[in-house]
Design an enzyme around this catalytic site. Structure first.
Site, PDB file in Angstrom:
ATOM      1  N   HIS A  55       0.640  -1.051   0.118  1.00  0.00           N
ATOM      2  CA  HIS A  55       0.068  -0.678  -0.045  1.00  0.00           C
ATOM      3  C   HIS A  55       0.633   1.392  -0.037  1.00  0.00           C
ATOM      4  O   HIS A  55       0.452   2.620  -0.321  1.00  0.00           O
ATOM      5  CB  HIS A  55      -1.114  -0.024   1.156  1.00  0.00           C
ATOM      6  CG  HIS A  55      -0.375   0.576   2.625  1.00  0.00           C
ATOM      7  ND1 HIS A  55      -0.426  -0.701   3.609  1.00  0.00           N
ATOM      8  CD2 HIS A  55      -0.246   1.342   3.040  1.00  0.00           C
ATOM      9  CE1 HIS A  55       0.622   0.034   4.487  1.00  0.00           C
ATOM     10  NE2 HIS A  55       0.594   1.436   4.384  1.00  0.00           N
TER      11      HIS A  55
ATOM     12  N   ASP B 298      -0.072  -7.949   1.943  1.00  0.00           N
ATOM     13  CA  ASP B 298       0.386  -6.093   1.544  1.00  0.00           C
ATOM     14  C   ASP B 298       1.966  -6.341   1.129  1.00  0.00           C
ATOM     15  O   ASP B 298       2.210  -4.941   2.218  1.00  0.00           O
ATOM     16  CB  ASP B 298      -0.683  -5.721   2.929  1.00  0.00           C
ATOM     17  CG  ASP B 298       0.147  -3.924   2.365  1.00  0.00           C
ATOM     18  OD1 ASP B 298       0.267  -3.414   1.547  1.00  0.00           O
ATOM     19  OD2 ASP B 298      -0.077  -3.359   3.522  1.00  0.00           O
TER      20      ASP B 298
ATOM     21  N   SER C 211       4.697   2.782   8.187  1.00  0.00           N
ATOM     22  CA  SER C 211       3.529   0.896   7.124  1.00  0.00           C
ATOM     23  C   SER C 211       5.624   0.846   6.304  1.00  0.00           C
ATOM     24  O   SER C 211       6.087   1.405   5.733  1.00  0.00           O
ATOM     25  CB  SER C 211       3.320   1.559   5.940  1.00  0.00           C
ATOM     26  OG  SER C 211       1.892   1.780   7.135  1.00  0.00           O
TER      27      SER C 211
END
Length: 509
Positions: A150, A180, A254
């Protein structure tokens, strides 16, 4: 007793000596000799050697990078983008919302440049503009690095910023949206410091973890905490098996690593739970075992190939286990076997409970998904199922996950037949127009059926693996279950082209 001048002088000397001793002990005192103060030497105490994270951080930090993502964006799509909105527009806010009024008045991007012209290159193309930033880490000295899908999914150009401030262009090797994960590659003559994945099977709840990343663009930020839980399913995908950690993780973390005290990556930070959008002490990391396998496939093929069984599955509850004579609440209940899928070709049918794959026990639907996904398409596997009160083993040749879901659609036809009442179950049913099952026309709100989510419009297609076409068929199945000593009966329910099983308790009164 009277005090002589000599005794008073003696007391003053003793008091001065005590002051000097005390000052030396705490490193604060001063003694005057004439007019010049004489300071006592301060005492220095060795601090206890408490465990810390500095040594680990010093070793692993050079391997952690900031990932900057750019893309070519149509100027028309810039409206509503704001650094204060985490790249989300304000179009969905009410017209009278104060934030919407503010950005309408002062410029959509918060800097008053709503009407500023956008300049394109001479060939008509646009210069890539920043759209996202996150974290990542090198896993090889020749420049392979890992981050989240992402983070890079909307990009066309990628820049990696090392902890010493050097910037490198990177290219995208491959992504896997289902977990992901993504792999980038930096081509440079530099030999990069890199880190290795840990054996997360040894990770215990309560172990220390250190998160290093780029929160809010503040590269090289270090936080610490513990593993709060394992095996978390947060609804992100079919292979959820997250580590939960309480180290401070925020936007921009992230794709960054969570290390153990040996400097090994135990997880990749990918999500947070937060009502406010900031850290509240609940973060989720992809386990190293999952990441290691996916990353190897991405580096080798640019994509991940997963085995496909072709079934819709659901958990085995206590009622379901009881209704089928299964001792444990383990396995995956097959709601339906997809047409032309490997499972249906091998004879797996709705109502079967898959309890094992190649001799390995299956505890839940999630575990079945992970086991099958870890097997190469085309390989033959032994699937153990619980059927008709006993275990059977079927050989299945796994396929490859199709590119898209293919679902047949059909409107539920109205039934002209008279409804029948199943009083013990709190339902009214009528035969479907095509004769395949019973349409539920009414459900008593206080019944067990309503508590378990059954509603009007659902279709009962089978009871205890026996197809039903009338209320009498249902009653017969209930009687047989009662004679067999069952406390619950398993109903196969169809709703909007999907199947599920619901166990309803028998009315023992």
């Amino acid at each position: 007793m009277s005090t002589t001048p000599l005794s008073r002088s003696r007391k003053r000397l003793m008091a001065a000596a005590a002051s000097v001793a005390l000052a030396g002990a705490i490193g604060l005192g001063a003694v005057t000799s004439g007019t010049a103060p004489v300071y006592a030497e301060a005492v220095r105490v060795e601090a206890p050697q408490a465990p810390g994270f500095a040594d680990v951080v010093q070793q692993v930090s050079p391997a952690v990078v900031s990932v900057q993502v750019k893309a070519r964006i149509d100027p028309a799509s810039d409206r509503g983008m704001s650094p204060f909105s985490d790249q989300q527009g304000f179009d969905n806010l009410p017209d009278n919302h104060p934030l919407k009024r503010f950005f309408r008045q002062f410029g959509q991007d918060g800097y008053g440049d709503q009407n500023r012209p956008r300049f394109n290159r001479r060939d008509g193309s646009q210069k890539p503009r920043p759209v996202a930033q996150g974290s990542g880490f090198f896993i090889s000295e020749d420049g392979y690095l890992v981050t989240n899908n992402h983070v890079v999914s909307d990009g066309t150009a990628y820049t990696v910023v090392a902890n010493d401030g050097k910037e490198y262009d990177a290219k995208l090797i491959g992504t896997d949206p289902r977990t992901d994960l993504a792999v980038l590659k930096v081509d440079a003559s530099t030999k990069f410091t890199y880190v290795a994945f840990a054996d997360d099977a040894k990770v215990r709840v309560g172990d220390w973890v250190v998160a290093v990343g780029n929160p809010f663009g503040l590269g090289g930020t270090v936080t610490a905490g513990i593993v709060s839980a394992r095996g978390r399913d947060i609804g992100a995908g079919p292979y959820d098996d997250f580590l939960q950690i309480d180290a401070a993780v925020n936007r921009g973390n992230s794709g960054g690593p969570a290390f153990n005290l040996n400097g090994e990556v135990v997880g990749i930070n990918t999500a947070i739970f937060s009502p406010s959008g900031g850290n509240v002490g609940i973060a989720f990391a992809i386990p190293a075992s999952t990441a290691k396998q996916v990353v190897q496939d991405l580096m080798k093929n640019g994509s991940v190939q997963r085995g496909w069984l072709g079934v819709e599955i659901q958990p085995v509850t206590a009622d379901v286990a009881e209704s089928l004579g299964l001792n444990d609440e383990k396995g995956a209940l097959v709601a339906s076997a997809q047409d032309a899928g490997p499972a249906k070709k091998a004879g797996i049918a709705a109502g079967d409970i898959i309890t094992g794959v190649n001799g390995q026990d299956v505890a839940s639907p999630k575990e079945l998904s992970r086991l099958i996904a870890g097997i190469t398409p085309g390989k033959s596997v032994d699937i153990t199922v619980w059927r008709n009160g006993k275990a059977e083993t079927l050989k299945v040749d796994l396929g490859e996950i199709p590119g898209g879901d293919k679902k047949a659609s059909a409107d539920q036809p109205a039934s002209p037949s008279e409804p029948s009442t199943l009083a013990d179950l709190g339902m009214t049913v009528t035969r479907s127009e095509d004769g395949k099952g019973l349409v539920i026309t009414d459900v008593d709100p206080s019944s067990d059926a309503a508590d378990r989510g059954i509603q009007a419009g659902d279709v009962i297609t089978a009871v205890n693996a026996v197809e039903v076409q009338s209320a009498a068929d249902v009653t017969k199945a209930l009687d047989q279950a009662e004679k067999a000593g069952r406390k619950a009966v398993l109903f196969q329910i169809s709703r909007e082209d999907s199947n599920r099983f619901v166990a309803l308790p028998l009315n023992q009164g």
